[in-house]
Design an enzyme around this catalytic site. Structure first.
Site, PDB file in Angstrom:
ATOM      1  N   ARG A 176       1.571   1.741  10.358  1.00 23.47           N
ATOM      2  CA  ARG A 176       1.257   1.936   8.947  1.00 23.47           C
ATOM      3  C   ARG A 176       2.541   1.802   8.136  1.00 23.47           C
ATOM      4  O   ARG A 176       3.427   2.634   8.235  1.00 23.47           O
ATOM      5  CB  ARG A 176       0.611   3.310   8.715  1.00 23.47           C
ATOM      6  CG  ARG A 176      -0.239   3.376   7.455  1.00 23.47           C
ATOM      7  CD  ARG A 176      -0.893   4.745   7.327  1.00 23.47           C
ATOM      8  NE  ARG A 176      -1.858   5.016   8.365  1.00 23.47           N
ATOM      9  CZ  ARG A 176      -3.114   4.593   8.355  1.00 23.47           C
ATOM     10  NH1 ARG A 176      -3.551   3.848   7.367  1.00 23.47           N
ATOM     11  NH2 ARG A 176      -3.942   4.903   9.333  1.00 23.47           N
ATOM     12  N   GLU A 201      -7.042   0.239  14.867  1.00 23.85           N
ATOM     13  CA  GLU A 201      -7.708  -0.783  14.067  1.00 23.85           C
ATOM     14  C   GLU A 201      -6.769  -1.954  13.789  1.00 23.85           C
ATOM     15  O   GLU A 201      -5.636  -1.761  13.343  1.00 23.85           O
ATOM     16  CB  GLU A 201      -8.182  -0.185  12.737  1.00 23.85           C
ATOM     17  CG  GLU A 201      -8.902  -1.188  11.845  1.00 23.85           C
ATOM     18  CD  GLU A 201      -9.161  -0.666  10.448  1.00 23.85           C
ATOM     19  OE1 GLU A 201      -9.418  -1.483   9.546  1.00 23.85           O
ATOM     20  OE2 GLU A 201      -9.079   0.571  10.259  1.00 23.85           O
ATOM     21  N   ARG A 238       0.842  -1.194   0.000  1.00 24.06           N
ATOM     22  CA  ARG A 238       0.000   0.000   0.000  1.00 24.06           C
ATOM     23  C   ARG A 238       0.882   1.251   0.000  1.00 24.06           C
ATOM     24  O   ARG A 238       1.830   1.347   0.773  1.00 24.06           O
ATOM     25  CB  ARG A 238      -0.932   0.016   1.209  1.00 24.06           C
ATOM     26  CG  ARG A 238      -1.831  -1.221   1.268  1.00 24.06           C
ATOM     27  CD  ARG A 238      -2.791  -1.205   2.418  1.00 24.06           C
ATOM     28  NE  ARG A 238      -3.563  -2.440   2.461  1.00 24.06           N
ATOM     29  CZ  ARG A 238      -4.517  -2.712   3.358  1.00 24.06           C
ATOM     30  NH1 ARG A 238      -4.797  -1.818   4.295  1.00 24.06           N
ATOM     31  NH2 ARG A 238      -5.173  -3.861   3.313  1.00 24.06           N
ATOM     32  N   ARG A 266       0.127  -4.643  12.879  1.00 22.10           N
ATOM     33  CA  ARG A 266      -0.675  -4.041  13.953  1.00 22.10           C
ATOM     34  C   ARG A 266      -0.872  -5.000  15.123  1.00 22.10           C
ATOM     35  O   ARG A 266      -0.994  -4.564  16.276  1.00 22.10           O
ATOM     36  CB  ARG A 266      -2.009  -3.553  13.401  1.00 22.10           C
ATOM     37  CG  ARG A 266      -1.802  -2.389  12.447  1.00 22.10           C
ATOM     38  CD  ARG A 266      -3.078  -1.725  12.022  1.00 22.10           C
ATOM     39  NE  ARG A 266      -2.781  -0.647  11.079  1.00 22.10           N
ATOM     40  CZ  ARG A 266      -3.705   0.125  10.525  1.00 22.10           C
ATOM     41  NH1 ARG A 266      -4.992  -0.055  10.817  1.00 22.10           N
ATOM     42  NH2 ARG A 266      -3.349   1.075   9.678  1.00 22.10           N
ATOM     43  N   SER A 290     -11.110  -5.709  10.132  1.00 17.44           N
ATOM     44  CA  SER A 290     -12.442  -5.263   9.720  1.00 17.44           C
ATOM     45  C   SER A 290     -13.118  -6.390   8.966  1.00 17.44           C
ATOM     46  O   SER A 290     -12.461  -7.282   8.410  1.00 17.44           O
ATOM     47  CB  SER A 290     -12.375  -4.004   8.851  1.00 17.44           C
ATOM     48  OG  SER A 290     -11.772  -4.294   7.607  1.00 17.44           O
TER      49      SER A 290
END
Length: 464
Positions: free
Chosen positions: A298, A370, A283, A425, A373
């Site tokens: 990140r 987070e 990403r 994470r 999800s």
């Protein structure tokens, strides 16, 4: 139902001239019949899509197509009339008519193609509709569904994961930057083992729940990404494109998993289909600077285990709950304190009908972050990937002593996705929640079998 439509180039509208990457099977009649609902949905999602333009373009497409069919019928009639015995004058008249019809047909065929291009382009901009219970607003409007566990009383001066990881020689951003650039990282020593342990644990967990384990390509066609709802060429895209190839690096294994059944028809009896993949994620993280993105939170490349489900429309809401239950089980077994959030309209990606996020408490960062999800995308992706299912046969008829089965028409199925394990994470959460007074990190019990029985991460005698 996916409320997406397509766009067209007609005299009364200004539209782009570039051709869409593919044709999506969008429900234009749904758009026309639900304009108020779609206007509100676009507004709530902060989308630039225009349902009214889509409806007008659809009307224009229908008009031009009807005229095309009428001219084709006239030309066929003209051709039939030419077959009989005719006097020269009549034949000449029919020949002239045929030439005029042929010319008009060419004009209309070009116009239909142009109109359909515009219709597709504008229609594909429309986001999926939203579940009626989804909160309206930005990220601050997220609704807490459930809190699991409680914050640990560590009884020490809490350090963030970068301080813990640096002291234990686990995280090396400096070498990552020298070799690959900023926000690339080398995981060292026990951190490298921890990454593999997390992935192995997550894959074993989801396999035990009936998911077919897979590994998938890290490169996919740009058209596949677009069909899944990602924008490789959009502003602030998160996608890395490979120049002169038409290929992109995947940001999630959701994409290659979604494409497994592209352009296929699945018997209803096989649904739901549960897939799970280990994959590398790439990403760009455009526009993601700031303290909230510190360290491993990140990065540009990481490992992830992703779950993906194909289901009937009637099954999809229950499947979303199943995915959330699996995520809850995983993070509970890892000993984390976390909250489950019903994410608001402003935070939903275009494909999502509903999205449930899980945020783990990260004491070093002093906030929830987070870690996972789960999304129900209803038929949004299936209409673009052309994945259908064949409903079970309605009845059987007997004729002349033989049995005849009546097939029902195919329908678009629903797709869902959820993260079982996003490595960086989870490493953040483990390093910050499991740190001890002596600077070591206690390894969660469920991961120890995957780390050769290691119980804690201690400072090395010699830092290399």
């Amino acid at each position: 139902m996916d409320a997406t439509a397509s766009s067209s180039n007609c005299p009364s509208e200004t539209v782009e001239l570039n051709r869409p990457a593919f044709r999506a099977y969008l429900d234009f009649r749904f758009v026309k019949s639900n304009l108020d609902k779609l206007r509100e949905n676009v507004k709530n999602r902060n989308s630039s899509a225009d349902p009214d333009l889509v409806a007008r373009l659809y009307d224009n497409w229908v008009r031009v197509l009807e005229e095309l069919e009428s001219v084709r019928a006239d030309r066929n009639s003209n051709a039939r009339a030419m077959k009989g015995k005719l006097d020269p004058e009549k034949r000449s008249e029919l020949v002239d008519q045929g030439k005029a019809l042929k010319a008009r047909l060419a004009v209309l065929e070009a116009e239909v193609e142009m109109v359909e291009d515009a219709l597709q382009r504008e229609g594909q901009k429309l986001p999926n509709i939203s579940h009626p219970d989804v909160p309206v607003g930005g990220e601050e409007a997220a609704r807490v569904i459930k809190m699991v566990g409680s914050r640990r009383n560590l009884g020490l001066e809490v350090k963030d994961h970068m301080a813990v990881g640096t002291a234990l020689d686990l995280i090396d951003f400096e070498t990552g930057a020298n070799v690959s650039g900023a926000k690339f990282v080398y995981l060292r020593r026990a951190a490298a083992l921890l990454e593999l342990a997390l992935c192995n644990y997550a894959m074993q967990k989801v396999a035990s729940k009936g998911f077919l384990p897979m590994t998938t390509p890290d490169l996919v066609r740009e058209s596949v990404l677009i069909k899944c709802g990602f924008q490789p060429r959009g502003d602030n895209t998160q996608v890395y494109s490979i120049r002169d190839t038409g290929l992109c690096l995947t940001g999630t294994a959701e994409v290659p998993l979604a494409a497994v059944y592209m352009d296929q028809i699945i018997p209803e009896e096989q649904l739901p289909i549960r897939l799970a993949a280990f994959g590398h994620c790439f990403r760009t993280e455009a526009g993601s600077a700031g303290s909230a993105s510190r360290g491993l939170y990140r990065v540009h490349q990481f490992s992830k285990v992703e779950m993906f489900v194909l289901s009937t429309p009637e099954q999809s809401e229950a499947m979303l709950q199943e995915l959330c239950d699996i995520e809850e089980e995983i993070f509970t077994e890892l000993g984390l304190h976390f909250q489950m959030l019903d994410m608001p309209t402003g935070d939903l990606g275009a494909p999502a009908y509903r999205k449930i996020d899980i945020e783990a408490w990260m004491p070093g960062l002093q906030r929830y972050g987070e870690v996972s999800s789960a999304s129900n995308c209803t038929d949004y992706q299936a209409r673009r990937l052309n994945i259908r299912y064949r409903p079970s046969v309605a009845d059987e008829e007997r004729k002349g002593g033989s049995k005849k089965t009546r097939k029902l028409p195919t329908e678009f199925l629903h797709t869902l996705n959820a993260t079982a394990c996003a490595v960086p994470r989870l490493i953040v959460a483990i390093l910050e929640n499991c740190q001890a007074e002596d600077g070591s990190v206690v390894i969660p019990q469920v991961l120890r079998p995957y780390m050769g029985g290691m119980e804690c991460i201690q400072a090395p005698d010699l830092v290399l």
